[in-house]
Design a protein around this motif. Structure first.
Motif, PDB file in Angstrom:
ATOM      1  N   THR A  97       0.817  -1.213   0.000  1.00  0.00           N
ATOM      2  CA  THR A  97       0.000   0.000   0.000  1.00  0.00           C
ATOM      3  C   THR A  97       0.849   1.260   0.000  1.00  0.00           C
ATOM      4  O   THR A  97       0.490   2.259  -0.639  1.00  0.00           O
ATOM      5  N   ALA A 153      -3.846  -4.084   3.920  1.00  0.00           N
ATOM      6  CA  ALA A 153      -3.725  -3.152   2.801  1.00  0.00           C
ATOM      7  C   ALA A 153      -5.014  -2.377   2.570  1.00  0.00           C
ATOM      8  O   ALA A 153      -4.987  -1.173   2.294  1.00  0.00           O
ATOM      9  N   ARG A 157      -5.433   1.617   2.931  1.00  0.00           N
ATOM     10  CA  ARG A 157      -5.913   2.361   1.765  1.00  0.00           C
ATOM     11  C   ARG A 157      -7.088   3.259   2.117  1.00  0.00           C
ATOM     12  O   ARG A 157      -7.231   4.367   1.592  1.00  0.00           O
ATOM     13  N   VAL A 210      -8.601  -2.442  -1.722  1.00  0.00           N
ATOM     14  CA  VAL A 210      -7.393  -2.003  -2.418  1.00  0.00           C
ATOM     15  C   VAL A 210      -7.717  -1.545  -3.837  1.00  0.00           C
ATOM     16  O   VAL A 210      -7.187  -0.534  -4.327  1.00  0.00           O
TER      17      VAL A 210
END
Length: 391
Positions: free
Chosen positions: A196, A256, A260, A340
């Protein structure tokens, strides 16, 4: 002040389940429905109320099949001559040790009861012989049946343990297997954070592809160490590698996705959720049914607990009872990957709301009409030169 509270809660999350380990509705089989089996169930219920969930099986073959299918952790086969404990150290070494201890207690109690019965029979025989002797007038004393009673008093109930599904010979206590859960969680969070925050991965599809490849490669490294070097994952090599990859992906994708959506706060949230809750309540070192009530259900709904259970099911039990754990890992992975891929839409809307951008029609000033004269802006130094020349 917040940091000491966080540290205290972290220690409590790991220490409290370990300090309250005890059997709670552990599924255990009972072979047969005879008087001996019924007495065993009654004795265990009185001695350990709520500890076991008993299930009856007609014979030992059916009980062995139930153990291999992960329906029960073990079974007791009770007869008048001995007690056989069917256990599976691959399911849980702690539960197997518990069942062995309970079987020994049943054998000792049955031996003591048999000794009391023999002593009562011997006493009755002696009283009968004394009554016969007193009633005899001129005859010799009738021999009392001492030999039969003496032979019966030496009978002892034997205990036999059978490991239906044993652990690997290189990992007889399951230490390598159970200790691999914590590094998997940490590595998954690290992979999610790297994917990320890496500057070279600007496009969401590049991040997803990197996340998939990194989890697969890392899982291969874990498997080479756990099996190739330590021999703790001896069966179903490809399936075991796939489960390790999915376990890492479920943790990494979740981390992640949270990063995000929430930024650095997502990293702390994923670490708290997966490490301090998921690992602490996974039951990998003992068994979910050995943890306090309610905690083991929470742990099995998180990737560390579901991943450890699925890895055990795949490695030693041919995937039996692993469908639910597989569904949980897939669900966490899909949710994380979705965040993501499409999280930039959410963060883009949030940024637009915070900065308070103007409407598209107000970005440029109003243009003058065709007949309007444009004002001419003179520079300050031009006015200065004209004044000097005039002087």
């Amino acid at each position: 002040m917040a940091l000491p509270i966080v540290i205290t809660l972290a220690v409590l999350a790991f220490a409290w389940p370990s300090g309250r380990i005890s059997p709670r509705d552990v599924p255990v089989g009972i072979v047969g429905t005879g008087p001996a089996s019924q007495h065993a169930v009654e004795a265990l219920t009185r001695a350990k109320p709520g500890a076991f969930d008993f299930r009856l099986y007609p014979d030992q073959q059916a009980a062995r099949s139930a153990i291999r299918s992960r329906d029960v952790y073990g079974a007791f086969a009770v007869s008048g001559h001995g007690i056989t404990v069917l256990e599976a150290t691959a399911a849980s070494p702690s539960v197997a040790q518990l069942l062995t201890g309970v079987g020994q207690q049943l054998a000792d109690k049955a031996t003591l009861q048999l000794a009391h019965q023999k002593a009562a029979l011997e006493k009755a025989a002696q009283e009968k012989a004394a009554a016969a002797h007193s009633s005899a007038k001129a005859h010799k004393k009738a021999p009392a049946p001492q030999s039969a009673a003496g032979a019966g008093s030496s009978v002892q109930i034997a205990l036999k343990t059978v490991d239906v599904v044993p652990l690997a010979t290189e990992d007889p206590r399951g230490a390598v297997f159970s200790s691999s859960v914590f590094p998997l969680t940490i590595c998954g969070i690290m992979i999610g954070a790297f994917v990320t925050m890496a500057r070279g991965l600007a496009r969401p599809r590049h991040r997803v592809l990197t996340l998939l490849v990194a989890c697969a490669v890392a899982a291969l490294g874990v498997y080479l160490v756990a099996q190739g070097f330590l021999g703790a994952l001896p069966h179903d090599h490809v399936a075991t590698w796939a489960i390790l990859s999915l376990d890492l992906l479920s943790v990494g994708a979740t981390a992640a996705g949270l990063i995000r959506l929430l930024g650095p706060v997502g990293l702390g949230l994923s670490a708290a959720l997966m490490v301090f809750v998921g690992n602490a309540f996974s039951g990998a070192t003992s068994a979910p049914e050995m943890l306090p009530n309610g905690v083991h259900h929470l742990g099995q709904w998180l990737p560390p607990g579901a991943g450890a259970s699925l890895l055990r099911d795949t490695t030693y039990f041919d995937g039996s009872a692993g469908a639910g754990h597989l569904a949980i890992l897939v669900l966490w992975s899909v949710c994380g990957l979705t965040a993501v891929m499409f999280g930039h839409w959410v963060t883009g809307e949030a940024r637009g709301t915070k900065t308070g951008t103007t409407a598209p029609g107000n970005l440029l000033p109003a243009l003058p009409g065709p007949d309007a004269t444009l004002p001419v802006r003179r520079h300050a130094h031009a006015h200065a030169r004209r004044d000097d020349s005039a002087g």
